[in-house]
Design an enzyme around this catalytic site. Structure first.
Site, PDB file in Angstrom:
ATOM      1  N   GLU A  57      12.473   4.600  20.581  1.00 35.15           N
ATOM      2  CA  GLU A  57      13.478   3.600  20.986  1.00 35.15           C
ATOM      3  C   GLU A  57      13.696   3.715  22.493  1.00 35.15           C
ATOM      4  O   GLU A  57      13.730   4.829  23.029  1.00 35.15           O
ATOM      5  CB  GLU A  57      14.793   3.928  20.250  1.00 35.15           C
ATOM      6  CG  GLU A  57      15.997   3.107  20.689  1.00 35.15           C
ATOM      7  CD  GLU A  57      17.314   3.648  20.109  1.00 35.15           C
ATOM      8  OE1 GLU A  57      17.439   4.885  19.937  1.00 35.15           O
ATOM      9  OE2 GLU A  57      18.203   2.827  19.828  1.00 35.15           O
ATOM     10  N   LYS A  87      17.561  -4.702  17.420  1.00 36.40           N
ATOM     11  CA  LYS A  87      18.348  -3.761  16.595  1.00 36.40           C
ATOM     12  C   LYS A  87      19.617  -4.403  16.033  1.00 36.40           C
ATOM     13  O   LYS A  87      20.412  -4.992  16.789  1.00 36.40           O
ATOM     14  CB  LYS A  87      18.709  -2.548  17.457  1.00 36.40           C
ATOM     15  CG  LYS A  87      19.441  -1.429  16.747  1.00 36.40           C
ATOM     16  CD  LYS A  87      19.570  -0.250  17.719  1.00 36.40           C
ATOM     17  CE  LYS A  87      20.244   0.951  17.115  1.00 36.40           C
ATOM     18  NZ  LYS A  87      20.285   2.075  18.083  1.00 36.40           N
ATOM     19  N   CYS A 118      16.243   3.133  15.250  1.00 32.18           N
ATOM     20  CA  CYS A 118      17.182   4.255  15.227  1.00 32.18           C
ATOM     21  C   CYS A 118      18.253   4.167  14.146  1.00 32.18           C
ATOM     22  O   CYS A 118      17.983   4.454  13.000  1.00 32.18           O
ATOM     23  CB  CYS A 118      17.814   4.449  16.606  1.00 32.18           C
ATOM     24  SG  CYS A 118      18.607   6.070  16.722  1.00 32.18           S
TER      25      CYS A 118
HETATM   26  N1  CDV Z   1      20.371   5.349  19.164  1.00 37.18           N
HETATM   27  C1  CDV Z   1      21.010   5.484  17.989  1.00 37.18           C
HETATM   28  O1  CDV Z   1      21.136   4.543  17.219  1.00 37.18           O
HETATM   29  N2  CDV Z   1      21.553   6.717  17.737  1.00 37.18           N
HETATM   30  C2  CDV Z   1      22.353   6.983  16.584  1.00 37.18           C
HETATM   31  C3  CDV Z   1      23.339   8.084  16.862  1.00 37.18           C
HETATM   32  C4  CDV Z   1      24.268   7.708  17.948  1.00 37.18           C
HETATM   33  C5  CDV Z   1      24.133   8.427  15.594  1.00 37.18           C
HETATM   34  C6  CDV Z   1      21.515   7.382  15.373  1.00 37.18           C
HETATM   35  O2  CDV Z   1      21.753   6.823  14.298  1.00 37.18           O
HETATM   36  O3  CDV Z   1      20.666   8.261  15.476  1.00 37.18           O
END
Ligand code: CDV
Length: 312
Positions: free
Chosen positions: A47, A127, A172
């Site tokens: 990401e 996202k 993510c």
């Molecule tokens: N970049 C992200 O989405 N990070 C989140 C953290 C902040 C909880 C994740 O779900 O890994």
């Protein structure tokens, strides 16, 4: 004949705030050259792979904020990746911060693209599950400002015909939400690609810090198994501008098993041969959605238990 996609996972170590995109692209190209030498069809970067993860700090100035975003893809700094992909006959997945201008209005997204072996963009994902908050919390060791800097993605969870199979992308925090996999599972996905920047420490729930690695794999392994798909998760790892981020980049089979995993917190390439045909047995049996899902009864359960009250 088995449908093998050889996937390179290109974990990145930290990127310094002062590091230029050109310097980062040099690192990405080195990993791509290695992946091609090892016979990879596709390399997966994390990401927001072109810069340090700027949502970890407060930015007031709009011009400064814009400087973290890509206005075009490819742009001057990223074009060498597309050229190398074409030359080496290797596809790639790349996460980046996207600045789009529509009707004279700036729109900012946390985006990832899938690029084919011909260097052409196959598809784009923005996202949807943005973690964190939009206000400044200076008392915390670092910020989590994705809700301030990005809009919620507006492209759904598409699945594309690519690399001989059905490929989807999430980013993510999406990996923690069963809906993300299921929307793709319902489209017959066989290979889910995702990148992450995940701090070890959660300032809002420090008692779960010991579980950060476990929750990372738990989410992706469950998503893979329950949707009969390969899942490829790639980290930006290590201590970046004072924020300690997990590694554990891995490739997960439709059985839910991890078949390949990175061992460091730096730039590291691992390669896995993913047989997309492994998905078929799970899709035809234990997770045959058409035969065994009972969607028409789920509403009744929610009604009877009053669970709808907490759904918000
Ligand atoms: N970049 C992200 O989405 N990070 C989140 C953290 C902040 C909880 C994740 O779900 O890994």
């Amino acid at each position: 004949m088995a449908r093998i996609v050889t996937v390179g996972i290109a974990q990145l170590g930290p990127i310094r705030r002062s590091e230029s995109r050109q310097d980062v692209v040099v690192r990405l190209l080195a990993l791509m050259e290695d992946a091609a030498r090892m016979g990879a069809d596709l390399i997966v970067y994390p990401e927001a792979a072109l810069t340090a993860f700027f949502p970890h700090w407060w930015i007031d100035d709009e011009a400064e904020l814009d400087s973290w975003f890509e206005r075009e893809m490819p742009g001057a700094a990223t074009r060498p990746l597309f050229e190398a992909a074409r030359r080496l006959r290797i596809g790639f997945h790349l996460g980046y911060a996207e600045l789009a201008v529509a009707d004279g209005r700036k729109r900012r997204f946390n985006t990832a693209i899938l690029v084919g072996k011909d260097g052409a963009i196959i598809g784009k994902y923005r996202k949807i599950h943005l973690p964190g908050y939009a206000d400044h919390r200076p008392e915390q060791p670092f910020q989590n400002l994705e809700k301030r800097y990005f809009e919620v993605g507006n492209l759904g969870f598409p699945v594309w015909h690519a690399f001989g199979g059905r490929v989807g992308v999430m980013i993510c925090n999406d990996r923690r939400w069963p809906e993300a996999y299921r929307v793709m599972g319902l489209q017959g996905v066989e290979l889910v690609l995702l990148g992450y920047n995940t701090p070890v420490h959660n300032p809002a729930m420090p008692e779960t810090d010991d579980l950060t690695n476990f929750h990372n794999h738990l989410s992706m392994q469950a998503g893979a198994y329950q949707n009969a798909t390969w899942v490829v998760g790639v980290a930006k790892a290590g201590v970046e501008e004072g924020v300690d981020q997990i590694g554990q980049s891995c490739v997960i089979a439709p059985s839910g098993e991890i078949v390949v995993q990175c061992a460091t917190l730096g730039d590291e390439l691992q390669v896995a041969r993913c047989d997309l045909d492994l998905c078929a047995a799970y899709k035809a049996n234990i997770f045959n959605f058409a035969k065994h899902r009972r969607v028409e009864h789920y509403g009744l359960i929610v009604e009877r238990t009053g669970a709808g009250d907490v759904l918000g």
